[in-house]
Design a protein around this motif. Structure first.
Motif, PDB file in Angstrom:
ATOM      1  N   PHE A  25     -27.136 -49.122 -33.613  1.00 21.89           N
ATOM      2  CA  PHE A  25     -25.896 -48.636 -34.214  1.00 21.89           C
ATOM      3  C   PHE A  25     -25.558 -47.210 -33.782  1.00 21.89           C
ATOM      4  CE2 PHE A  25     -26.086 -51.702 -38.096  1.00 21.89           C
ATOM      5  CZ  PHE A  25     -25.787 -52.756 -37.247  1.00 21.89           C
ATOM      6  N   THR A  26     -26.567 -46.369 -33.612  1.00 18.44           N
ATOM      7  CA  THR A  26     -26.316 -44.997 -33.160  1.00 18.44           C
ATOM      8  C   THR A  26     -25.696 -44.996 -31.778  1.00 18.44           C
ATOM      9  OG1 THR A  26     -28.128 -44.088 -34.471  1.00 18.44           O
ATOM     10  CG2 THR A  26     -27.356 -42.763 -32.616  1.00 18.44           C
ATOM     11  N   LYS A  27     -26.260 -45.801 -30.867  1.00 16.97           N
ATOM     12  CA  LYS A  27     -25.726 -45.886 -29.512  1.00 16.97           C
ATOM     13  C   LYS A  27     -24.305 -46.441 -29.510  1.00 16.97           C
ATOM     14  CE  LYS A  27     -30.306 -46.833 -27.479  1.00 16.97           C
ATOM     15  NZ  LYS A  27     -30.434 -45.839 -26.418  1.00 16.97           N
ATOM     16  N   LEU A  28     -24.082 -47.493 -30.279  1.00 20.13           N
ATOM     17  CA  LEU A  28     -22.754 -48.100 -30.347  1.00 20.13           C
ATOM     18  C   LEU A  28     -21.743 -47.121 -30.936  1.00 20.13           C
ATOM     19  CD1 LEU A  28     -23.811 -51.632 -31.638  1.00 20.13           C
ATOM     20  CD2 LEU A  28     -22.867 -51.127 -29.369  1.00 20.13           C
ATOM     21  N   GLY A  29     -22.168 -46.392 -31.964  1.00 21.85           N
ATOM     22  CA  GLY A  29     -21.279 -45.409 -32.574  1.00 21.85           C
ATOM     23  C   GLY A  29     -20.897 -44.307 -31.602  1.00 21.85           C
ATOM     24  N   ASN A  30     -21.848 -43.855 -30.806  1.00 22.77           N
ATOM     25  CA  ASN A  30     -21.556 -42.820 -29.815  1.00 22.77           C
ATOM     26  C   ASN A  30     -20.583 -43.330 -28.750  1.00 22.77           C
ATOM     27  OD1 ASN A  30     -23.210 -40.976 -31.065  1.00 22.77           O
ATOM     28  ND2 ASN A  30     -24.943 -41.287 -29.692  1.00 22.77           N
ATOM     29  N   THR A  31     -20.772 -44.595 -28.333  1.00 23.79           N
ATOM     30  CA  THR A  31     -19.878 -45.177 -27.336  1.00 23.79           C
ATOM     31  C   THR A  31     -18.454 -45.290 -27.883  1.00 23.79           C
ATOM     32  OG1 THR A  31     -21.702 -46.456 -26.383  1.00 23.79           O
ATOM     33  CG2 THR A  31     -19.478 -47.199 -25.870  1.00 23.79           C
ATOM     34  N   ILE A  32     -18.328 -45.695 -29.133  1.00 25.00           N
ATOM     35  CA  ILE A  32     -17.009 -45.781 -29.767  1.00 25.00           C
ATOM     36  C   ILE A  32     -16.376 -44.392 -29.857  1.00 25.00           C
ATOM     37  CG2 ILE A  32     -15.822 -46.245 -31.955  1.00 25.00           C
ATOM     38  CD1 ILE A  32     -17.852 -48.541 -32.387  1.00 25.00           C
ATOM     39  N   SER A 223     -35.077 -46.270 -25.338  1.00 23.75           N
ATOM     40  CA  SER A 223     -35.447 -45.896 -26.707  1.00 23.75           C
ATOM     41  C   SER A 223     -34.759 -44.608 -27.155  1.00 23.75           C
ATOM     42  CB  SER A 223     -36.965 -45.726 -26.818  1.00 23.75           C
ATOM     43  OG  SER A 223     -37.395 -44.556 -26.134  1.00 23.75           O
ATOM     44  N   LEU A 224     -34.173 -43.860 -26.224  1.00 24.57           N
ATOM     45  CA  LEU A 224     -33.511 -42.599 -26.570  1.00 24.57           C
ATOM     46  C   LEU A 224     -32.136 -42.878 -27.170  1.00 24.57           C
ATOM     47  CD1 LEU A 224     -34.376 -40.551 -23.338  1.00 24.57           C
ATOM     48  CD2 LEU A 224     -35.558 -40.498 -25.553  1.00 24.57           C
ATOM     49  N   ASP A 225     -31.864 -42.319 -28.338  1.00 27.68           N
ATOM     50  CA  ASP A 225     -30.584 -42.565 -29.017  1.00 27.68           C
ATOM     51  C   ASP A 225     -29.385 -42.131 -28.175  1.00 27.68           C
ATOM     52  OD1 ASP A 225     -31.758 -43.687 -31.227  1.00 27.68           O
ATOM     53  OD2 ASP A 225     -31.682 -41.861 -32.450  1.00 27.68           O
ATOM     54  N   ASP A 226     -29.550 -41.076 -27.376  1.00 28.91           N
ATOM     55  CA  ASP A 226     -28.422 -40.557 -26.602  1.00 28.91           C
ATOM     56  C   ASP A 226     -28.110 -41.392 -25.360  1.00 28.91           C
ATOM     57  OD1 ASP A 226     -28.226 -38.513 -28.421  1.00 28.91           O
ATOM     58  OD2 ASP A 226     -29.270 -37.037 -27.185  1.00 28.91           O
ATOM     59  N   VAL A 227     -29.008 -42.275 -24.969  1.00 27.69           N
ATOM     60  CA  VAL A 227     -28.784 -43.117 -23.781  1.00 27.69           C
ATOM     61  C   VAL A 227     -27.939 -44.318 -24.187  1.00 27.69           C
ATOM     62  CG1 VAL A 227     -29.874 -44.605 -22.056  1.00 27.69           C
ATOM     63  CG2 VAL A 227     -30.884 -42.382 -22.619  1.00 27.69           C
ATOM     64  N   SER A 228     -26.755 -44.423 -23.607  1.00 25.62           N
ATOM     65  CA  SER A 228     -25.844 -45.515 -23.946  1.00 25.62           C
ATOM     66  C   SER A 228     -25.951 -46.685 -22.984  1.00 25.62           C
ATOM     67  CB  SER A 228     -24.399 -45.014 -23.997  1.00 25.62           C
ATOM     68  OG  SER A 228     -24.045 -44.335 -22.811  1.00 25.62           O
TER      69      SER A 228
END
Length: 240
Positions: A25-32, A223-228
């Motif tokens: 969800f963190t990755k998806l949220g950042n992409t959005i 595994s890194l949250d910032d990697v989309s």
């Protein structure tokens, strides 16, 4: 076109499992949030529509999606999310592009660099790896056959590949929305649609030890949250 390797399919499978666990969800949220910078209306912003569709497919709650849109469009204030691409080489000299969405590059770069260095890879200079890839629109359809191939080409696709019960359709990046909509209008059920980087040539990895090192590196990056997203030019042989 070399197209995506079987590793890309394995990678998508892992992403689906992560989504089931709610780990993306963190990755998806950042992409959005990144997409929403160009406009908060998905009817007018195709990149945002794609990001929302992907989030919904992963069962991301509507409230989370709206919060990400508000964050990207500046309604929530605070530090803005920005895109950054890192390039690197993994074990065996394989090429890797790492797309990130971050509100703190001073955190993201060391994390990515550490993942590479701990697993037999290294960060490369800007442009040293990217030339080995092409920007493409990609559409996945869980079906195959001559009729689908012809429909895809009629819809405006550049290239079509079939593999193990699914079809990958490649488009000019500027025509992804048009081709996707044409296919939907033809009653073709689309599993995924996104912009991606496709390797011009694929390197086959046949050594077990090298394959294991590459997989550990990819897992560390993912595994890194910032990697989309990650994009690679390797394929791991089935017997490896």
């Amino acid at each position: 076109m070399a197209g995506h390797s079987k590793w890309a399919k394995i990678h998508r499978g892992k992403a689906i499992e992560d989504a089931k666990r709610g780990a993306v969800f963190t990755k998806l949220g950042n992409t959005i949030a990144i997409a929403a910078r160009a406009g908060a209306d998905p009817n007018m912003n195709f990149s945002l529509r794609l990001a929302i569709d992907k989030a919904k497919a992963s069962n991301m709650p509507a409230a989370n999606i709206q919060r990400a849109i508000d964050r990207g469009s500046g309604k929530l204030g605070g530090q803005q999310i920005q895109e950054v691409m890192y390039e690197g080489y993994g074990p065996g000299g394989v090429a890797i592009l790492v797309e990130c969405a971050t509100d703190n590059i001073n955190r993201t770069y060391p994390d990515v660099r550490t993942a590479f260095s701990k697993h037999g890879g290294n960060i490369a200079e800007k442009g040293a790896v990217a030339f080995q890839f092409e920007r493409k629109g990609m559409i996945i359809v869980k079906d195959k056959g001559e009729e689908l191939l012809l429909q895809a080409l009629d819809a405006g696709a550049d290239d079509v590949e079939e593999d193990e019960g699914e079809t990958t359709i490649y488009t000019d990046p500027q025509k992804l929305a048009e081709v996707r909509d044409n296919l939907k209008n033809a009653d073709i059920k689309i599993a995924e649609a996104e912009l991606t980087y496709v390797p011009k040539n694929t390197v086959e990895i046949t050594d077990n030890s090298t394959a294991a090192k590459i997989e550990r590196l990819m897992d560390a990056l993912d595994s890194l949250d910032d990697v989309s997203a990650t994009h690679v030019n390797f394929d791991i042989a089935e017997q490896t």
